[in-house]
Design a protein around this motif. Structure first.
Motif, short mmCIF file in Angstrom:
data_model
loop_
_atom_site.label_atom_id
_atom_site.label_comp_id
_atom_site.label_asym_id
_atom_site.label_seq_id
_atom_site.Cartn_x
_atom_site.Cartn_y
_atom_site.Cartn_z
N LYS A 47 0.84 -1.21 0.00
CA LYS A 47 0.00 0.00 0.00
C LYS A 47 0.87 1.26 0.00
CE LYS A 47 -4.24 1.31 -0.16
NZ LYS A 47 -5.06 0.83 -1.30
N THR A 85 -5.49 1.41 7.63
CA THR A 85 -5.53 1.71 6.20
C THR A 85 -6.10 0.52 5.43
OG1 THR A 85 -3.47 2.94 6.56
CG2 THR A 85 -4.14 2.56 4.26
N ASP A 101 -8.52 2.90 3.82
CA ASP A 101 -7.93 3.81 2.83
C ASP A 101 -7.68 5.21 3.37
OD1 ASP A 101 -7.60 1.97 0.78
OD2 ASP A 101 -9.71 2.17 0.18
#
Length: 527
Positions: free
Chosen positions: A444, A488, A498
RNA sequence: GCGGGUAUAGCUUAGUGGUAAAGCUCCAGCCUUCCAAGCUGGCCACGUGAGUUCGAUUCUCACUACCCGCUCCA
């Protein structure tokens, strides 16, 4: 400055120099070969910082203005350009040093004297066996006692004594002989002491153009430019002819200049090779004085915009007699460096001196036809001339801060933080996974890095504990850090999915921000 | 340019006429859920050149660079 304050500032400067080396802002030039006096290299972060400064200056002064055009002139400069400007000839006065008092005199200002010169070949001290062989002379005017020559000579030789307890009076002079001198400028009129041979002190780097040119070929002589301004003046006509532009207008240039400084000092402040950011703003004679004041204000605003507050700047209205002879008004913008208040930029009203000189020497007309008054005139010029490397150094000095922070256990420690304005910061954002051994976090974080990289300088870091990584970024002045954690990934529910931690350098505060908003937020902060 | 000082690892500092030490940083691994954590291992230095000496990082000289004070700064 008191001694204590001075010592503290020396210490501060040493810390700054040390950090600059450690983190790759500034290195000594050719360090592995012992260094080159007065030359410095910018490391990766210094290069970014300097680029940010130059880019911002160019954007504000050229790209965002219709009335200023850019130029990028050659560094090698035709000798005639510098003859016209007065750099060749005018500023290369031969100088002599007094062997006794070390005073420096301009050779052309020494009055010719006549008298009797007493020459010596050296001196010795019998008791200690010390001696020195060195030619020296003292000039006596008519009627002066010859013992005065001996006294002066003993004082001269005494400076070579290793044992300072020996009185000059105990020295034996060797090889005394006399010579009648007429109309000589080899002696200091103050004390009769012999002077060194006249030496040229032209501060320009001279070279020869053409691979086969020998040193004696005067027509092949060229110089590394001592200022960027002269290429602006010498290209003035071409710029006007190739662009439909009318007075008032400016020509701007960023580039390297070279001065063979006698005494480079204060880190990168006075270097032999340095970069300038100069504007020559051409105008009607009657507007010169007002424009000088206007430019001063504009420039002060610029410094504020890059993070150098007005309170740390000083404006020196250079008084009559200290300005260049052609300048009707000059302001120096100075900054409070740890080593003293020193000039960053000069804003000078140079009248029509430069263009007139170039018109005279080149015999090419440089006058402009003024539609309003229907007459030809040589434009006057206001010159805001900024030192790029000096400003970089000011940015570094201004940004440097050591802060004492106390952790939860009550332990105090020093946090070193470079408080660059986000606009100038070499790295805009650090992107990091909270843990490097969790592939989902790494993946990520890498995605975010890839998303931001086209728009700003991003630094990805996954090694060591998160706190250490934050501190590393503090030390290089990265204003923002973004951390990818398990929230996240959605482990704490969709609401935080996110989103990432956004950590602020100056306050160390953290907030939650959606990845989708990150780019716009950061771009807004660093614009 | 003059005078003074300094030069040991990336940084900060010890130390010695006889194989150079530490802390931090850095790198690798293990571990680690938000402010320089821990463990293990690793990389890395006596500014350059002469001289004295059996032997010099240490003493001497020269050079270079940097720092401080003057000087200079078109």
């Amino acid at each position: 400055m008191s001694d204590a304050a001075s010592e503290k500032n020396t210490e501060l400067m040493e810390k700054i120099v040390s950090l600059c080396k450690r983190r790759g802002f500034v290195f000594q030039s050719a360090e592995i070969y012992g260094g080159l006096n007065g030359c410095w290299d910018y490391g990766p972060l210094g290069a970014e910082l300097k680029r940010n400064l130059k880019d911002y200056w160019w954007r504000k002064n050229v790209q965002e203005r219709e009335d200023i055009l850019g130029l990028d002139g050659s560094i090698l400069t035709h000798q005639d350009v510098l003859k016209a400007s007065g750099h060749v000839g005018g500023f290369s006065d031969p100088m002599c040093d007094c062997l006794l008092s070390k005073a420096r005199l301009r050779a052309d200002q020494i009055p010719a004297q006549s008298g009797t010169a007493y020459w010596y070949s050296g001196a010795s001290h019998e008791e200690s066996g010390w001696y020195v062989e060195r030619e020296y002379a003292v000039l006596l005017q008519e009627g002066q006692d010859e013992n005065k020559a001996r006294k002066t000579a003993r004082q001269y030789y005494a400076q070579f004594l290793t044992d300072k307890r020996i009185s000059p009076k105990k020295l034996e002079l060797a090889g005394e002989k006399t010579e009648e001198i007429k109309e000589s400028t080899r002696f200091n009129p103050e004390n009769g002491s012999l002077l060194t041979e006249p030496r040229e002190f032209n501060l320009m780097f001279k070279t020869h153009v053409g691979a086969s040119a020998d040193d004696g070929d005067e027509s092949a002589v060229a110089y590394l430019r001592p200022e960027t301004a002269q290429s602006i003046f010498s290209q003035f006509k071409n710029v006007m002819d190739s662009n439909r532009i009318k007075l008032p207008f400016g020509i701007a240039q960023i580039g390297k200049s070279f001065r063979n400084e006698i005494n480079p000092r204060n880190y990168t402040f006075r270097s032999r090779e340095f970069e300038q950011m100069e504007i020559e703003f051409f105008c009607r004679p009657e507007d010169g004085m007002q424009l000088t004041d206007d430019w001063l204000e504009l420039r002060l605003k610029f410094y504020e915009e890059i993070g150098i507050p007005r309170e740390h700047l000083h404006i020196l209205d250079v008084p009559d007699g200290e300005r260049a002879h052609y300048s009707k008004k000059t302001y120096d913008i100075e900054y409070e460096f740890p080593f003293g208040i020193q000039e960053l930029e000069g804003v000078a009203y140079r009248t029509d001196y430069d263009l007139s000189k170039h018109q005279e020497h080149s015999k090419k007309p440089l006058a402009v036809f003024d539609e309003d008054t229907k007459e030809k005139l040589i434009p006057h010029v206001v010159e805001p001339s900024a030192g790029c490397d000096r400003t970089v150094l000011a940015l570094i000095c201004e940004a440097f801060d050591e802060e004492t922070v106390t952790d939860e256990k009550g332990k105090e420690e020093v946090r070193t933080v470079m408080r660059f304005s986000p606009r100038m910061a070499p790295i805009k954002v650090g992107v990091m996974p909270l843990l490097k051994n969790k592939p989902e976090l790494v993946e990520k974080a890498r995605e975010i890095q890839a998303m931001l990289t086209p728009f700003m300088t991003v630094f990805y870091d996954e090694t060591a504990a998160i706190g250490r990584r934050y501190r590393r970024q503090d030390e290089v002045g990265t204003p923002f850090c973004v951390t990818v954690d398990f929230e996240t990934l959605g482990e704490s529910g969709d609401e935080l999915k996110d989103t990432v931690t956004l950590r602020h350098r100056d306050s160390m505060e953290q907030e939650r921000i959606a990845i989708s908003e990150l780019r716009a937020y950061l771009l807004d902060q660093i614009a």
